[in-house]
Design an enzyme around this catalytic site. Structure first.
Site, mmCIF file in Angstrom:
data_model
loop_
_atom_site.group_PDB
_atom_site.id
_atom_site.type_symbol
_atom_site.label_atom_id
_atom_site.label_comp_id
_atom_site.label_asym_id
_atom_site.label_seq_id
_atom_site.Cartn_x
_atom_site.Cartn_y
_atom_site.Cartn_z
ATOM 1 C CG ASP A 198 -24.559 2.903 -1.894
ATOM 2 O OD1 ASP A 198 -25.763 2.990 -1.364
ATOM 3 O OD2 ASP A 198 -23.582 3.469 -1.624
ATOM 4 C CD1 TRP A 202 -26.025 13.367 -2.491
ATOM 5 C CD2 TRP A 202 -26.330 12.415 -4.285
ATOM 6 N NE1 TRP A 202 -26.831 14.161 -2.952
ATOM 7 C CE2 TRP A 202 -27.056 13.773 -4.414
ATOM 8 C CE3 TRP A 202 -26.639 11.798 -5.675
ATOM 9 C CZ2 TRP A 202 -27.855 14.177 -5.339
ATOM 10 C CZ3 TRP A 202 -27.202 12.151 -6.610
ATOM 11 C CH2 TRP A 202 -28.158 13.606 -6.702
ATOM 12 C CE LYS A 210 -12.981 16.752 -3.204
ATOM 13 N NZ LYS A 210 -12.747 17.942 -3.657
ATOM 14 N N PRO A 221 -17.287 10.221 2.785
ATOM 15 C CG PRO A 221 -17.395 7.871 2.242
ATOM 16 C CD PRO A 221 -17.106 8.771 3.193
ATOM 17 C CB VAL A 224 -23.591 26.861 -3.283
ATOM 18 C CG1 VAL A 224 -23.576 28.150 -2.621
ATOM 19 C CG2 VAL A 224 -23.369 26.703 -4.623
ATOM 20 C CB THR A 237 -22.533 21.724 2.138
ATOM 21 O OG1 THR A 237 -23.726 21.245 2.332
ATOM 22 C CG2 THR A 237 -21.648 21.028 3.103
ATOM 23 C CB CYS A 265 -21.284 18.862 -10.564
ATOM 24 S SG CYS A 265 -19.780 18.166 -11.281
ATOM 25 C CD GLU A 308 -26.252 21.955 -8.867
ATOM 26 O OE1 GLU A 308 -26.332 21.967 -7.624
ATOM 27 O OE2 GLU A 308 -25.266 21.296 -9.570
ATOM 28 N N GLY A 328 -17.380 27.395 -7.336
ATOM 29 C CA GLY A 328 -16.217 26.885 -6.400
ATOM 30 C C GLY A 328 -15.254 27.913 -6.374
ATOM 31 C CD GLU A 330 -10.775 18.922 -6.561
ATOM 32 O OE1 GLU A 330 -11.759 18.271 -7.449
ATOM 33 O OE2 GLU A 330 -10.832 18.369 -5.530
HETATM 34 P P1 NAD Z 1 -23.906 18.333 -0.056
HETATM 35 O O1 NAD Z 1 -23.338 19.471 -0.127
HETATM 36 O O2 NAD Z 1 -25.205 18.408 0.654
HETATM 37 O O3 NAD Z 1 -23.125 17.056 0.541
HETATM 38 C C1 NAD Z 1 -21.639 16.935 0.231
HETATM 39 C C2 NAD Z 1 -20.936 16.392 1.145
HETATM 40 O O4 NAD Z 1 -20.918 17.289 2.185
HETATM 41 C C3 NAD Z 1 -21.543 15.124 2.082
HETATM 42 O O5 NAD Z 1 -20.457 14.151 2.183
HETATM 43 C C4 NAD Z 1 -22.114 15.630 3.078
HETATM 44 O O6 NAD Z 1 -22.293 14.714 4.185
HETATM 45 C C5 NAD Z 1 -21.086 16.626 3.567
HETATM 46 N N1 NAD Z 1 -21.649 17.706 4.470
HETATM 47 C C6 NAD Z 1 -22.777 18.295 4.708
HETATM 48 N N2 NAD Z 1 -23.028 19.125 5.359
HETATM 49 C C7 NAD Z 1 -21.587 19.167 6.223
HETATM 50 C C8 NAD Z 1 -21.175 19.901 7.209
HETATM 51 N N3 NAD Z 1 -21.772 20.641 7.882
HETATM 52 N N4 NAD Z 1 -19.816 19.814 7.488
HETATM 53 C C9 NAD Z 1 -19.128 18.881 6.669
HETATM 54 N N5 NAD Z 1 -19.700 17.879 5.782
HETATM 55 C C10 NAD Z 1 -20.673 18.377 5.504
HETATM 56 O O7 NAD Z 1 -23.767 17.960 -1.494
HETATM 57 P P2 NAD Z 1 -24.566 16.648 -2.326
HETATM 58 O O8 NAD Z 1 -26.129 16.880 -2.221
HETATM 59 O O9 NAD Z 1 -24.111 15.479 -1.668
HETATM 60 O O10 NAD Z 1 -24.052 16.744 -3.773
HETATM 61 C C11 NAD Z 1 -24.500 17.580 -5.041
HETATM 62 C C12 NAD Z 1 -23.876 18.794 -4.990
HETATM 63 O O11 NAD Z 1 -22.542 18.471 -5.689
HETATM 64 C C13 NAD Z 1 -24.547 19.552 -6.217
HETATM 65 O O12 NAD Z 1 -24.636 20.836 -6.067
HETATM 66 C C14 NAD Z 1 -23.444 19.183 -7.476
HETATM 67 O O13 NAD Z 1 -23.381 20.296 -8.504
HETATM 68 C C15 NAD Z 1 -22.243 19.336 -6.710
HETATM 69 N N6 NAD Z 1 -21.023 18.524 -7.302
HETATM 70 C C16 NAD Z 1 -20.266 19.385 -7.674
HETATM 71 C C17 NAD Z 1 -18.942 18.565 -8.423
HETATM 72 C C18 NAD Z 1 -17.786 19.515 -8.805
HETATM 73 O O14 NAD Z 1 -16.765 18.625 -9.273
HETATM 74 N N7 NAD Z 1 -17.926 20.697 -8.969
HETATM 75 C C19 NAD Z 1 -19.010 17.209 -8.501
HETATM 76 C C20 NAD Z 1 -20.054 16.415 -8.321
HETATM 77 C C21 NAD Z 1 -21.061 17.125 -7.293
#
Ligand code: NAD
Length: 482
Positions: free
Chosen positions: A99, A157, A167, A182, A236, A238, A289, A386, A459, A463
C-alpha cells in the site's frame, strides 16, 4: 457494511471502524500499489460529515468509562494490542509494503515491531507515572493528569502504521478515546489495525478508525466541538488549516511537520560512513520527514566524499519492494512523482546544477532516479523547501561557523545530522544545529521516551514519553490546606 477484500491472501475490510463495528459510506476512494501502479488494491469507504459525527459521538460516549479505568487497566489493553501486532507482523508488513511501497524486509524486521513497542512503552510509562506532590505556602500541592476527552489523530501517508501507533498509544494510555484518520494514499494497515483493536477487546468506541479525504472527512472532524485534542502529522499547509480549526474550538493541537534537515560532514569524520548514510537518504525515495536532504561537506574532503557517495548511490536497486534486493522504494503516487519532478525542473530552469539523476527511472513507473543538485545559491527553492523525494542538495563550507550557518539557514528545524571524529565538536556543533533532534555519527536511532518534534515551521509541541502524556491530559493542580 461491505464485503471484505482479499489482497495477496490478506483479508481487508474497506470500511471504517466506529463504536466497535464496521461502518460503510456511500462513496469510495481507491488505493493502488506504488511499485505496480496497475494494481488497484481496494476501494475504501470515503467518510463524510456523517461519518465524522458518528465517530465523534462514539468516542464521546466511550470516554467516561475509559477515563475511569486505572492506568494499569488501560495498559493491559495496550499490551494485548501489542501482542497481536507482534503475532500479525507478516500480514501487517506485507499490506504496508503493497500500500505504501516501503521495502518489505525493513517493515518485517523493524518498522511494524516498533508499532507494538509504541503501545508497550505507553502502557508502562503511564502506569509508572507518579503524581508530583510538594508542600508550599501551607498547602499540599499535587499535580494530577486528567484524561482530556476524544482525541483526533491525523496521520500522513508515509510510514502510516508506525506513525499511527506512535500517536494513538499516548492518547489511549492517558485515558482519551481516539479517532484515527489515516491518509487516503495508504489506508490499508489502519484497517488491519482495526481488526486487531477488535480482537484485543477494547470497549466499543474507545479506538475508532475512519477513512477518507482530508478536505472532506478531515475538515469535518477537526471542526467537531466534541474533539478535545488534535494530534497531527503531515505537511505545513495542512497544519495551517487544522490549526485554524483547533483555534476556533480552543483545542490543544500538536503538529509534526516537514523537514529540510542538514547532513553536515566535517573533514575529521569517518567519510565512508558519512557518505554511506548520505546515499541511504534515498532508501525510501526520500519520503522520510527527518531525511538529511541537504548534504553540507567541509571543502577539503569534497572529492573524497563525493566519490564514495556516488559509489554507494550507484549500488541502489529500484524495484518490487517485496524483493530482498530492492533498496530504494517507489514514490507513493503519480501525483507525487509530478510534484517532485516539478521541483527538479524548476531547479534546472533557475540555474542549479543537476549532478546526477533528475529524471524518471522508466516511463510509467513511480521512481525518480536518485538526484543530486548543486544549487546556484542557498536561496534556491530546492534548498529551502521540502521536496519529499529522492532529491538531495550538495553544498560545501570552509569553516565550522560557515557549516553551522548553512545548516541553520532554512525555516525548518525538524532534525539534523553531524559527522565528526571530534568529541568536542560533536557536543559544540550538535548543540548549535537547529533541530528538534540532532544525531551525531548516526541517524534515526530514537528512544521512545525522548521528546520528538520540530522547531520553526517543522512543528508545534513535542511527542514521545511524558511529553505526549501531558499533551493528552488536562493537568490539574490540587491544593489542600495543611
Ligand atoms: P498532508 O498534510 O497532505 O496530509 C496529512 C494528513 O492530513 C492526511 O491524513 C490528510 O488526509 C489530512 N488532511 C489533509 N487536509 C486536511 C484538512 N483540511 N483537515 C484535516 N485533515 C486533513 O501530508 P502528507 O502529504 O500526507 O504527508 C507528507 C508530509 O508529512 C511531509 O511534509 C512530511 O515531512 C510530513 N511528515 C512529518 C513527520 C514528522 O514526524 N514531523 C512524519 C511523517 C511525515
Amino acid at each position: 457494511m461491505r464485503e471484505r477484500i482479499d489482497i495477496a491472501g490478506i483479508s481487508i475490510s474497506p470500511d471504517h471502524f466506529i463504536g466497535g463495528k464496521r461502518v460503510s459510506s456511500p462513496y469510495t476512494f481507491e488505493t493502488r500499489c506504488p511499485f505496480d501502479w496497475s494494481w488497484k488494491l481496494a476501494d475504501m469507504a470515503r467518510g463524510t460529515v456523517t461519518t465524522a459525527a458518528l465517530a465523534a459521538q462514539a468516542a464521546t460516549d466511550a470516554f467516561p468509562a475509559w477515563a475511569a479505568l486505572t492506568t494499569a487497566e488501560r495498559g493491559a489493553y495496550l499490551h494485548r494490542l501489542a501482542d497481536l501486532i507482534e503475532a500479525n507482523v507478516e500480514k501487517l508488513a506485507l499490506i504496508e509494503c503493497l500500500d505504501m511501497g516501503m521495502v518489505l524486509e525493513s517493515l518485517r524486521l523493524r518498522v511494524i515491531l516498533r508499532g507494538a513497542a509504541n503501545f508497550r512503552n505507553y502502557a508502562d510509562l503511564a502506569s509508572e507515572h507518579q503524581e508530583r506532590v510538594w508542600s508550599s505556602r501551607g498547602t499540599a500541592n499535587r499535580v494530577i493528569r486528567m484524561p482530556a476527552g476524544p482525541a483526533l489523530i491525523i496521520t500522513p501517508w508515509n510510514a502510516p502504521f508506525m506513525l499511527s501507533t506512535w500517536k494513538c498509544a499516548p492518547a489511549l494510555a492517558a485515558g482519551n478515546t481516539v479517532i484515527l484518520k489515516p491518509a487516503d494514499w495508504s489506508p490499508l494497515s489502519a484497517s488491519l489495525l482495526a481488526d486487531l483493536i477488535d480482537e484485543a477487546g477494547f470497549p466499543a468506541g474507545v479506538f475508532n478508525i475512519v477513512q477518507g479525504l482530508g478536505a472532506e472527512l478531515g475538515n469535518a472532524l477537526t471542526s467537531d466541538p466534541r474533539i478535545k485534542r488534535i494530534s497531527f502529522t503531515g505537511s505545513v499547509p495542512t497544519a495551517r488549516v487544522i490549526g485554524k480549526a483547533a483555534a476556533e474550538n480552543i483545542v490543544p493541537f500538536t503538529a509534526e511537520l516537514g523537514g529540510k534537515s542538514p547532513l553536515l560532514v566535517f573533514a575529521d569524520a569517518d567519510i565512508d560512513a558519512a557518505a554511506k548514510k548520505a546515499a541511504g537518504q534515498y532508501d525510501d525515495s526520500g519520503q522520510v520527514c527527518m531525511a538529511g536532504t541537504r548534504i553540507i561537506v567541509e571543502e577539503s574532503v569534497r572529492e573524497e566524499f563525493l566519490a564514495k557517495f556516488h559509489a554507494y548511490t550507484d549500488a541502489h536497486v529500484m524495484g518490487d519492494s517485496r524483493d530482498g534486493a530492492t533498496t530504494m522504494s517507489a514514490l507513493i503516487h503519480p501525483v507525487h512523482v509530478s510534484r517532485v519532478l516539478g521541483f527538479i525542473d524548476r531547479a534546472r530552469a533557475a540555474g542549479d546544477t543537476i549532478v546526477r539523476g533528475g529524471k524518471l527511472w522508466k516511463e510509467g513507473a513511480n521512481w525518480i532516479e536518485p538526484t543530486l543538485i548543486v544549487p546556484k545559491s542557498n536561496d534556491s527553492e530546492v534548498v529551502q523547501n521540502e521536496v519529499f523525494g529522492p532529491v538531495l542538495t550538495f553544498q560545501t563550507f570552509a569553516s565550522e561557523a560557515e557549516g553551522i550557518a548553512l545548516a541553520n539557514s532554512t525555516a525548518f528545524g525538524l532534525s539534523g545530522m553531524v559527522y565528526t571524529g571530534s568529541a568536542e565538536r560533536a557536543e559544540r556543533v550538535g548543540r548549535a544545529v537547529r533541530g528538534g533532534t540532532v544525531w551525531v555519527n548516526t541517524f534515526l536511532v530514537r528512544d521512545l521516551t525522548a521528546p520528538f518534534g520540530g522547531i520553526g515551521i517543522s512543528g508545534i509541541g513535542r511527542e514521545g514519553g511524558d511529553y505526549a502524556l501531558d499533551f493528552h491530559s488536562d493537568l490539574k493542580t490540587l491544593q489542600i490546606l495543611e
